[in-house]
Design a protein around this motif. Structure first.
Motif, short mmCIF file in Angstrom:
data_model
loop_
_atom_site.label_atom_id
_atom_site.label_comp_id
_atom_site.label_asym_id
_atom_site.label_seq_id
_atom_site.Cartn_x
_atom_site.Cartn_y
_atom_site.Cartn_z
N LEU A 62 0.72 -1.25 0.00
CA LEU A 62 -0.25 -0.01 -0.12
C LEU A 62 0.87 1.34 -0.03
CD1 LEU A 62 -2.50 -0.93 2.65
CD2 LEU A 62 -2.77 -1.30 0.12
N GLN A 63 0.27 2.43 -0.49
CA GLN A 63 0.94 3.66 -0.32
C GLN A 63 0.26 4.36 0.63
OE1 GLN A 63 1.39 5.65 -4.32
NE2 GLN A 63 1.32 3.80 -5.55
N TRP A 64 0.67 4.07 1.81
CA TRP A 64 0.20 4.71 3.09
C TRP A 64 0.85 5.95 3.62
CZ3 TRP A 64 3.18 4.37 7.47
CH2 TRP A 64 3.91 3.27 7.50
N GLY A 65 0.38 6.76 4.30
CA GLY A 65 1.05 7.60 4.99
C GLY A 65 0.26 9.25 4.90
N GLN A 66 -0.67 9.45 4.02
CA GLN A 66 -1.15 10.70 3.90
C GLN A 66 -2.25 10.89 4.98
OE1 GLN A 66 -1.73 12.85 0.11
NE2 GLN A 66 -2.24 10.93 -0.85
N LEU A 67 -2.89 9.94 5.35
CA LEU A 67 -3.84 10.08 6.32
C LEU A 67 -3.96 8.65 7.16
CD1 LEU A 67 -7.00 11.48 4.25
CD2 LEU A 67 -5.59 12.61 5.72
N TRP A 68 -4.24 8.77 8.39
CA TRP A 68 -4.68 7.67 9.34
C TRP A 68 -5.88 7.00 8.78
CZ3 TRP A 68 -0.99 5.83 12.65
CH2 TRP A 68 -0.02 6.79 13.10
N GLU A 69 -5.94 5.67 8.72
CA GLU A 69 -6.69 4.78 8.25
C GLU A 69 -7.46 4.08 9.29
OE1 GLU A 69 -5.24 2.64 4.91
OE2 GLU A 69 -3.70 4.15 4.49
N TRP A 70 -8.82 4.13 9.43
CA TRP A 70 -9.83 3.30 10.15
C TRP A 70 -9.98 2.17 9.80
CZ3 TRP A 70 -11.31 5.59 14.61
CH2 TRP A 70 -11.75 6.82 14.62
N THR A 71 -9.65 1.23 10.84
CA THR A 71 -9.74 -0.23 10.91
C THR A 71 -10.89 -0.60 11.56
OG1 THR A 71 -8.41 -0.96 12.83
CG2 THR A 71 -7.09 -0.43 10.61
N ASN A 72 -11.21 -1.78 11.08
CA ASN A 72 -12.56 -2.36 12.16
C ASN A 72 -12.19 -3.13 13.28
OD1 ASN A 72 -15.58 -2.20 12.20
ND2 ASN A 72 -15.40 -4.55 11.40
N SER A 73 -10.97 -2.60 13.79
CA SER A 73 -10.65 -3.52 15.00
C SER A 73 -10.47 -2.39 16.28
CB SER A 73 -8.93 -3.72 14.69
OG SER A 73 -8.93 -4.95 13.74
N ALA A 74 -11.00 -3.08 17.38
CA ALA A 74 -11.11 -2.42 18.89
C ALA A 74 -9.63 -2.32 19.11
CB ALA A 74 -11.82 -3.11 19.75
N TYR A 75 -9.17 -1.29 19.96
CA TYR A 75 -7.94 -1.16 20.27
C TYR A 75 -8.07 -2.14 21.64
CZ TYR A 75 -3.83 1.09 22.82
OH TYR A 75 -2.76 1.46 23.20
N LEU A 76 -7.21 -3.21 21.58
CA LEU A 76 -7.15 -4.38 22.49
C LEU A 76 -5.75 -4.68 22.58
CD1 LEU A 76 -10.14 -6.54 21.67
CD2 LEU A 76 -10.01 -4.76 23.65
N ALA A 77 -5.32 -5.22 23.89
CA ALA A 77 -3.85 -5.66 23.89
C ALA A 77 -3.26 -6.92 23.23
CB ALA A 77 -3.59 -6.11 25.50
N TYR A 78 -2.31 -6.99 22.84
CA TYR A 78 -1.92 -8.07 22.01
C TYR A 78 -1.35 -9.39 23.20
CZ TYR A 78 -0.76 -5.76 17.61
OH TYR A 78 -0.91 -5.27 16.39
N PRO A 79 -1.21 -10.36 22.76
CA PRO A 79 -0.86 -11.54 23.77
C PRO A 79 0.46 -11.08 24.53
CG PRO A 79 -1.74 -12.36 21.87
CD PRO A 79 -1.37 -10.92 21.50
#
Length: 379
Positions: free
Chosen positions: A304-321
């Motif tokens: 992906l060419q990312w970095g212009q805008l933060w991109e919403w994801t469908n993931s809740a902010y939770l801790a990794y294992p």
């Protein structure tokens, strides 16, 4: 390290050069902090977590400043409540700059003593912390100026660009993928806990959604049809009377938006920005697509060419294992916010150079949209 430290400190102040004194103390909303507060808080961080702990003979600049400019560190002590930051006309702006100079000089002297690796790790957090506040400072300045009736010009910067590649969906095969920070470089604690996730076949767009595409959603009545919205999002739309992205205005039947260069006609080929998670979700539903999960985004990020805008994801902010909070105040940095927030990935034109990476986990409440964010579709 000294040169890098001085560069970061200078960058914070350069962001405020276009401001006039009256701009520094304004708090236009509870989620916005005054520019003066950002400058002082980033300075307090160095004083609290480095100088008072490790610099022999250091004298605190002003005992009241910990109460005034602590943000959310309960372990440090009491503080001014966030909604009240804009009520502080004192200390004056000049005094805040004197505070910054005092602490910066003390930090340079301390860095010259060659602190150990444990202290350098805290300094690395401090540098990234101040860079985070630089981006927030851009958001807050835009919100402060963008809610004034004359739409003042800040400066011609932080502009997004049209994506010129032909639009398509990138196919990713199902399988087990490794997620999390894996390099021997700095990251925040919420990126740690390298682990495997299984994903099914999916496709992700190689472009962000444009203003032209989002305008079609508005014209089609997307803000009036509950079928596209979460129940909570539908309630937000109606209670807040939302009809378009933040900073959009319909004037004489034409759409305009506020940019840091003033009020301008909507540039149809630019990526749409300043949308909430609720809006991003509703748009994806209308398109017959969905938002990617943060794991899908990370897996696909190298394509992906990312970095212009933060991109919403469908993931809740939770801790990794295996996530563990550090002891003391620094342990409050990320972990205690892992509830009722959604993950954004990537970076933005307001993100300091070198600050972000593909494992970076930004997070905001789903109703917020003053941050520089956009939409990438998946299916």
């Amino acid at each position: 390290m000294i040169n890098r430290f001085l560069k970061v400190r200078k960058n914070s102040e350069q962001l405020c050069i276009p401001l006039i004194t009256e701009d520094y103390s304004v708090q236009a909303s509870e989620f916005v902090s005054p520019p003066k507060w950002h400058l002082a808080h980033a300075t307090w961080f160095w004083e609290e977590f480095v100088l008072t702990k490790y610099a022999v003979g250091y004298k605190v600049y002003n005992e009241d400043f910990s109460f005034l400019f602590n943000s959310y560190y309960n372990n440090v002590g009491k503080r001014v409540l966030r909604p009240s930051r804009g009520l502080m006309t004192r200390p004056a702006v000049d005094e805040v700059y004197k505070y910054r100079k005092y602490v910066t000089e003390a930090m340079v002297a301390f860095l010259a003593t060659n602190p150990n690796e444990q202290i350098l790790a805290i300094i690395e957090i401090g540098l990234n912390h101040e860079e985070q506040h630089q981006e927030l400072l851009v958001y807050d300045i835009k919100y402060i100026l963008g809610n004034q009736p004359t739409f003042p010009v800040y400066e011609n910067s932080y502009r997004t660009k049209p994506e010129t590649q032909e639009g398509s969906f990138i196919k990713i095969k199902e399988g087990l993928y490794e997620i999390g920070h894996q390099e021997n470089t700095f990251c925040f604690d919420n990126e740690l806990g390298k682990h495997k996730v299984y994903v099914s076949d999916f496709e992700i767009s190689n472009k962000l959604v444009t203003n032209r595409e989002y305008l079609e959603f508005i014209t089609a009545g997307g803000y009036q049809d509950f079928n596209y919205w979460h129940d909570e999002g539908w309630s937000w739309v109606n209670s807040s009377k939302i009809e378009a992205p933040l900073y959009w205005y319909k004037i004489d039947n034409e759409w305009w938006n506020y940019t840091l260069n003033g009020l301008e006609k909507i540039a149809l080929d630019l990526p749409v920005m300043h949308v909430s998670f609720y809006e991003a979700f509703a748009y994806s539903e209308w398109k017959g697509c969905r938002l990617p999960t943060e794991f899908e985004w990370e897996i696909a990020s190298d394509q992906l060419q990312w970095g212009q805008l933060w991109e919403w994801t469908n993931s809740a902010y939770l801790a990794y294992p295996g996530f563990n909070k550090s002891p003391g105040a620094l342990g409050e940095y990320n972990g205690k916010f892992m509830i009722n927030q959604m993950i954004l990935r990537g970076g933005s034109v307001a993100t300091p150079d070198g600050h972000s990476r593909k494992t970076y986990r930004n997070f905001f409440h789903p109703n917020l949209r003053w941050q520089f964010n956009g939409i990438r579709l998946a299916k």
